[in-house]
Structure formats: structure tokens, C-alpha cells
Design a protein around this motif. Structure first.
Motif: not given
Ligand SMILES: Cc1cc2nc3c(=O)[nH]c(=O)nc-3n(C[C@H](O)[C@H](O)[C@H](O)COP(=O)(O)OP(=O)(O)OC[C@H]3O[C@@H](n4cnc5c(N)ncnc54)[C@H](O)[C@@H]3O)c2cc1C
Length: 197
Positions: A6-8, A35-39, A60-62, A93-95, A135-139, A161-168
Motif C-alpha cells: 500500500a502507499t504510506a 522510514v525507508a521510502l527511498g528518494a 540514467q543508464m543504457v 552508467g550513469s548520470t 532511476g532516482l537515487r535517494p540523496t 544511501h545515494h549510489r550505494n543502497g544495494i551494497l549497504l
Molecule cells: C542508475 C543507478 C545505478 C545505481 N547503481 C548502484 C550500484 O551499483 N550499487 C548500489 O549499491 N546502489 C546503486 N544505486 C543506488 C541504489 O539503487 C539506491 O541507493 C537504493 O535503491 C536505495 O534503496 P532504498 O530501499 O532506500 O530506496 P528504493 O530502492 O528507491 O526503494 C524505495 C521504495 O519505496 C517505495 N515508496 C516510495 N514512497 C512510498 C510510499 N509513500 N508508500 C509506499 N511505498 C513507497 C518506492 O516505490 C520504492 O519501491 C544505483 C542507483 C541508480 C539510479
């Protein structure tokens, strides 16, 4: 664990503690809220102010589609990278763009990435184009993630977690679990406290 898709909308508090979350349909009561809603993290209503809110940084990626991998390892250069997949696909990657919550793929973005790819590995100039996306990095403004308790009891952050959210992700989960359970932290996570100046 019970998963609810659901949407929070809002963090619900009793004035001193977070006690749940209002969803687009209904409410969920909780002893702790993370709170873990990314960007989009700082878009949630009901959050106490933090010095470093989380916002989007577009990347951006290609992907190129070659018959076989042209390089055998990751190449970094010119502020970007080439990642060869085993099957011939190659990620470029990436811009890093502050354009708000806009997920378009642009001419400028592709020009940057494709030019970089051809300069780093000239043979790629003839490579067939595959997919492209963004994609939108959370910064945050200081470049550090917000991890840990907020100024509202029972409300924790795990975002930015900016560029490293998967690793971290694994260490973030360990730190968060320790905070929520009141257990010793696995590492010094003080610099990432959401309450830092
Ligand atoms: C082009 C690119 C390349 C990257 N490469 C790497 C890499 O090589 N290694 C690495 O570690 N990281 C990489 N990253 C960064 C990584 O993707 C992010 O740091 C990571 O995804 C952040 O995780 P998160 O769970 O905080 O946010 P997200 O992955 O953005 O997840 C947040 C989720 O919350 C959901 N959401 C938002 N608002 C609401 C709401 N109100 N209610 C319910 N759900 C909601 C969103 O839909 C989303 O699914 C890259 C990012 C980009 C854009």
C-alpha cells in the motif's frame, strides 16, 4: 512478518511516539516505524524535521547488446563505468542529475553515456543499442544516509544511501535491527544519525 502492499501517507503519533502509519486504505499500528521510502522518504507526512532531508538524484543508464562481452571486467573512467554481463550485454552508467522526481531518459543523458562508452572502449562505437532507463537515487545534502532513531520516539530512518543502497542494505538492516531492539550496534553508526546537525 505480515506484508501489506500500500502507499504510506502519514506517520501517526500520540504526540511523543510513533504508533503507526496511515496508508491509502486504512491504518497499521506499530511499536516501531522505519522510514525507508527511498528518494520519496521526506515526502511522508508526520515526520519530525531533519537537518538533511532525502531527495532524488536521477541516474540514467543504457545497455548495449553485443554478441559477446567486449571487455572482461568493470571499467571506471570519465566519471562513469562500463559493466560487462556474461552474455554480451554491457551496461553504461550513469548520470547524476538534480531534476526532482523526473524519470525521463533524455538526449543529453544518452549523449553523455554513449560518448563516454565510445571513449573508454572505442570498439563500442559500433555496438547495437539495447534498453535505456533511469532511476532516482535517494540523496541527502551532506551525502550521508539517515540511519537510526529520529527525534520522535519509535520512529527510525533507513534512507538516503545515494549510489550505494544495494551494497549497504545488509549492514543497514543490521544497524536498524539493533536500534529497534535496543541491542549493541554492529558498527559505530553515529555519523548517520538522522538527528545530526
Ligand atoms: C542508475 C543507478 C545505478 C545505481 N547503481 C548502484 C550500484 O551499483 N550499487 C548500489 O549499491 N546502489 C546503486 N544505486 C543506488 C541504489 O539503487 C539506491 O541507493 C537504493 O535503491 C536505495 O534503496 P532504498 O530501499 O532506500 O530506496 P528504493 O530502492 O528507491 O526503494 C524505495 C521504495 O519505496 C517505495 N515508496 C516510495 N514512497 C512510498 C510510499 N509513500 N508508500 C509506499 N511505498 C513507497 C518506492 O516505490 C520504492 O519501491 C544505483 C542507483 C541508480 C539510479
Amino acid at each position: 512478518v505480515r506484508f501489506v502492499a500500500a502507499t504510506a501517507r502519514r506517520v501517526i503519533s500520540d504526540g511523543e511516539r510513533a504508533i503507526g502509519v496511515e496508508l491509502d486504505e486504512g491504518r497499521v499500528s506499530a511499536g516501531s516505524v522505519v522510514v525507508a521510502l527511498g528518494a520519496w522518504s521526506s515526502q511522508l507526512d508526520g515526520l519530525p524535521e531533519v537537518a538533511h532531508p532525502v531527495g532524488p538524484l536521477r541516474g540514467q543508464m543504457v545497455e548495449l547488446e553485443l554478441p559477446a562481452p567486449p571487455i572482461g571486467h568493470v571499467v571506471f573512467g570519465e566519471g562513469g563505468y562500463l559493466v560487462p554481463r556474461g552474455d554480451g550485454r554491457l551496461l553504461v552508467g550513469s548520470t547524476s542529475e538534480r531534476v526532482g522526481f523526473r524519470k525521463e531518459v533524455t538526449v543529453d543523458g544518452m549523449r553523455t553515456l554513449l560518448g563516454r562508452a565510445a571513449r573508454l572502449c572505442p570498439a563500442l562505437a559500433a555496438a547495437p543499442l539495447g534498453r535505456f532507463w533511469s532511476g532516482l537515487r535517494p540523496t541527502t545534502s551532506d551525502g550521508l544516509p539517515n540511519i537510526g532513531p529520529s527525534s520522535l520516539g519509535g520512529l527510525f530512518w533507513a534512507s538516503g544511501h545515494h549510489r550505494n543502497g544495494i551494497l549497504l542494505a545488509p549492514i543497514t538492516a543490521e544497524i536498524l535491527a539493533a536500534y529497534v531492539l535496543g541491542a549493541p550496534l554492529p558498527v559505530d553508526a553515529g555519523p548517520f544519525l538522522p538527528t545530526r546537525a
